[in-house]
Design an enzyme around this catalytic site. Structure first.
Site, mmCIF file in Angstrom:
data_model
loop_
_atom_site.group_PDB
_atom_site.id
_atom_site.type_symbol
_atom_site.label_atom_id
_atom_site.label_comp_id
_atom_site.label_asym_id
_atom_site.label_seq_id
_atom_site.Cartn_x
_atom_site.Cartn_y
_atom_site.Cartn_z
ATOM 1 N N ARG A 1 -25.870 -4.717 4.726
ATOM 2 C CA ARG A 1 -25.380 -6.047 4.400
ATOM 3 C C ARG A 1 -25.670 -7.060 5.509
ATOM 4 O O ARG A 1 -25.452 -8.255 5.319
ATOM 5 C CB ARG A 1 -23.870 -5.990 4.134
ATOM 6 C CG ARG A 1 -23.439 -4.865 3.209
ATOM 7 C CD ARG A 1 -21.989 -4.964 2.837
ATOM 8 N NE ARG A 1 -21.801 -5.866 1.720
ATOM 9 C CZ ARG A 1 -20.606 -6.287 1.291
ATOM 10 N NH1 ARG A 1 -19.516 -5.906 1.904
ATOM 11 N NH2 ARG A 1 -20.511 -7.092 0.263
ATOM 12 N N GLU B 1 -19.723 -7.807 8.025
ATOM 13 C CA GLU B 1 -20.795 -7.130 8.755
ATOM 14 C C GLU B 1 -21.799 -8.109 9.357
ATOM 15 O O GLU B 1 -22.301 -7.894 10.470
ATOM 16 C CB GLU B 1 -21.523 -6.150 7.823
ATOM 17 C CG GLU B 1 -20.678 -4.994 7.345
ATOM 18 C CD GLU B 1 -19.873 -5.290 6.091
ATOM 19 O OE1 GLU B 1 -19.156 -4.395 5.611
ATOM 20 O OE2 GLU B 1 -19.959 -6.444 5.584
ATOM 21 N N LYS C 1 0.845 -1.192 0.000
ATOM 22 C CA LYS C 1 0.000 0.000 0.000
ATOM 23 C C LYS C 1 0.883 1.245 0.000
ATOM 24 O O LYS C 1 1.869 1.326 0.711
ATOM 25 C CB LYS C 1 -0.896 0.022 1.239
ATOM 26 C CG LYS C 1 -2.021 -0.989 1.221
ATOM 27 C CD LYS C 1 -2.884 -0.855 2.478
ATOM 28 C CE LYS C 1 -4.018 -1.848 2.464
ATOM 29 N NZ LYS C 1 -4.853 -1.762 3.694
#
Length: 614
Positions: A391, A363, A278
């Protein structure tokens, strides 16, 4: 040295380059990314990490005929730049400009729209099967990050895909670590070997020869798995039915192009493990990739933010309350589905590490995990974005509400979210929460009310949702003390005549402003459920027109709750319901978007005056 990037307006032009030119293109693309995002804000670390991978994919695959499906979508800026949207980056996430995520309506190269994670494998598999059904020699590629692999949906798709013979390639962009010594020459060589046609032809030939002797074939397969397992984490993917290849250095274009070229010739489900970093190539983002995941404007020379300041955000208010409440009650458990920083849990994590749980992008698990904690005496607080709570709706109903468990949902990003657009807007939570039995739903109008509502909800022995908007509030200073708000009780904030405005949450401020012109009464309703029906009927008895206003879809929202209460009481009164219209709201400036929806003072005044003329 001439600029290559300026000559690339489509992948077809990219494929005309000599392979030796690709590293130069990568350097130019990375520099352009830093400069561009520094002016617009957006996602940076994730995009810097996939520069070489994006170049290699478009260089090897015949896009847009071959399908590239990007997971989440916050890693698609290089993809957008290479597919004709380089100049459009100046309008990134601005009204009328290009979106921060893939959108099918924006480009033929955006094979699938995404803003939520872990959808890529399912979508790409669907496309691979569609090609198979149509008899097309087309490749489908899903590019998924290591974080998105924590979601159950990704594994459901892997399980289904491995049982098929569709031409699907799943690329795991593993960026949780920088490139480590094991990902070097040996692994890169093995990846190229394992993806080559000679190895795979031998593999299929061996299976055919040994197929007449199943025990020997099984022994050979196990031997192969163990040999590959000594140098690669392939066992799980092989069990799913994929041919695992990797890991490879995701910043080595020679390795990427060679490996992808080999894989493109293979049939059936393939899995390529790519290690990236990253923020690669921009030192501030390399050193702190989380800080540069989503950024505002910054100085590209040093990475320092430009134009900071302003009031305390609702996220900060929640984070401070969580720490204060945890000090008072050791039963409090903080839970987040991979949004520690975004949801404001950093300070809580540092002070109470044993009571902090980041469950990953999961979730559904987050809510049922919280339900289990609540069953055995804990007081879980789930910090979650409104759009991500969607979700886990079944878990909310079946695991929490049905059992009436004391789980507090701290719902951030309720309402419009500006630059992130419709994939991240919290436009529906009032509608989908208020219909669930046992739920308490609160909408704070300012920062201090948010703090007090969080405390109120925590002290209740039932499921509670406190929904608050993105960004800064009104500037109201929060009080150190915490006092419970009477359940289901609103308050009058202004006395007027004929017109009464019933404001929910963030809409109180424009309602009060509009009321000065309209000489209207204004009520801060505070609770969507239980609704203050006494106050509603009181205002209906003393006013000619009731106006409800909310930063939520009009359909099924707080205004609908008021309408139901009036009908139940058989009370005839004119009613005007204001809120988000029945369409997805595009990205742009939040204030401008609200004004376009008629949810500013001017919009309220205009709507009321129009209603009064009928």
């Amino acid at each position: 040295m001439p600029q290559l990037l300026e000559t690339i307006d489509s992948p077809a032009q990219l494929r005309q380059l000599d392979r030796k030119q690709l590293p130069q293109l990568a350097d130019e693309l990375r520099a352009f990314l830093v400069e561009s995002v520094s002016q617009t804000g957006g996602h940076l670390s994730s995009n810097l990490g996939v520069v070489e991978l994006t170049i290699a994919l478009h260089y090897v695959f015949n896009t847009p005929d071959d399908r590239l499906v990007w997971d989440v979508g916050h890693q698609t800026y290089p993809h957008k730049i290479l597919t004709g949207r380089r100049t459009g980056m100046a309008g990134l996430r601005k009204e009328g400009g290009i979106a921060g995520f893939p959108r099918r309506a924006e480009s033929e190269y955006d094979a699938f729209g995404a803003g939520h994670s872990s959808t890529s494998i399912s979508a790409a598999l669907g496309m691979a099967v569609a090609a198979q059904q149509a008899g097309l020699d087309r490749r489908s590629v899903a590019i998924i990050g290591d974080g998105a692999m924590s979601a159950g949906m990704a594994f459901e798709a892997l399980n289904n895909a491995g049982a098929m013979d569709a031409n699907l390639l799943v690329i795991l962009n593993d960026n949780d670590m920088s490139i480590s010594p094991p990902v070097g020459a040996l692994n890169n060589y093995l990846a190229k070997l394992l993806s080559g046609r000679m190895y795979n032809s031998m593999r299929r030939g061996t299976e055919k020869v040994l197929g007449v002797a199943p025990p020997i074939l099984e022994l050979a397969k196990r031997a192969e798995e163990h040999v590959k397992g000594m140098v690669t984490p392939s066992t799980l993917l092989e069990e799913f039915g994929f041919n695992y290849i990797g890991p490879v250095n995701g910043h080595d274009l020679d390795v990427l192009v060679a490996t992808l070229s080999n894989i493109r010739e293979l049939k059936g489900p393939q899995f390529l493990h790519v290690i990236t970093q990253k923020g690669h190539g921009f030192k501030p983002a390399e050193e702190n990739p989380g800080k540069y995941h989503g950024v505002g404007k910054f100085d590209p020379a040093n990475g320092e933010a430009v134009g900071s300041g302003g009031h305390k955000t609702y996220t900060q208010v929640f984070g401070e309350w969580l720490v204060d409440m945890a000090r008072k009650d050791e039963r409090l458990i903080g839970i987040t589905p991979a949004m520690c920083d975004g949801s404001g849990l950093n300070a809580f994590q540092e002070e109470f590490p044993a009571r902090y749980f980041d469950v990953g992008i999961a979730e559904q698990h987050a809510l049922t995990f919280a339900a289990g904690l609540a069953c055995d005496g804990m007081k879980p607080v789930v910090a979650i974005y409104s759009t991500f709570l969607q979700r886990a709706y079944d878990q909310l109903i079946h695991d929490i509400a049905l059992q009436n468990l004391p789980v507090l949902l701290a719902i951030d990003r309720a309402g419009l979210v500006g630059a992130d657009g419709p994939t991240h807007a919290g436009s529906f939570d009032i509608s989908y929460l208020r219909c669930v039995p046992n739920m308490v739903v609160m909408t704070p109008a300012d920062e201090d009310e948010c703090r007090q509502m969080l405390y109120t909800g925590f002290m209740l022995d039932t499921p509670v949702a406190v929904r608050y908007p993105r960004g800064c509030g009104t500037g109201m200073q929060t009080q150190a003390t915490m006092t419970a708000i009477p359940l289901g009780k609103g308050e009058l904030r202004r006395e007027g005549k004929k017109i009464a405005i019933l404001a929910f949450g963030s809409m109180l401020s424009p309602a009060l402003e509009a009321a000065e012109t309209l000489d209207a009464t204004v009520a801060n309703m505070r609770f969507v459920k239980p609704l203050d029906t006494t106050l509603v009927l009181q205002l209906a008895n003393s006013h000619d027109l009731l106006v409800t206003i909310e930063e939520n879809a009009v359909m099924g929202g707080a205004g609908s709750a008021v309408c139901e209460a009036l009908q139940a009481a058989a009370h005839p009164v004119a009613l005007l319901q204001l809120g988000l219209p029945d369409r997805f709201i595009e990205h742009g400036n939040p204030e401008k978007l609200l004004a376009d929806c008629g949810l500013d003072a001017a919009g309220i005044i205009a709507a009321v005056e129009k209603k009064l003329t009928y």
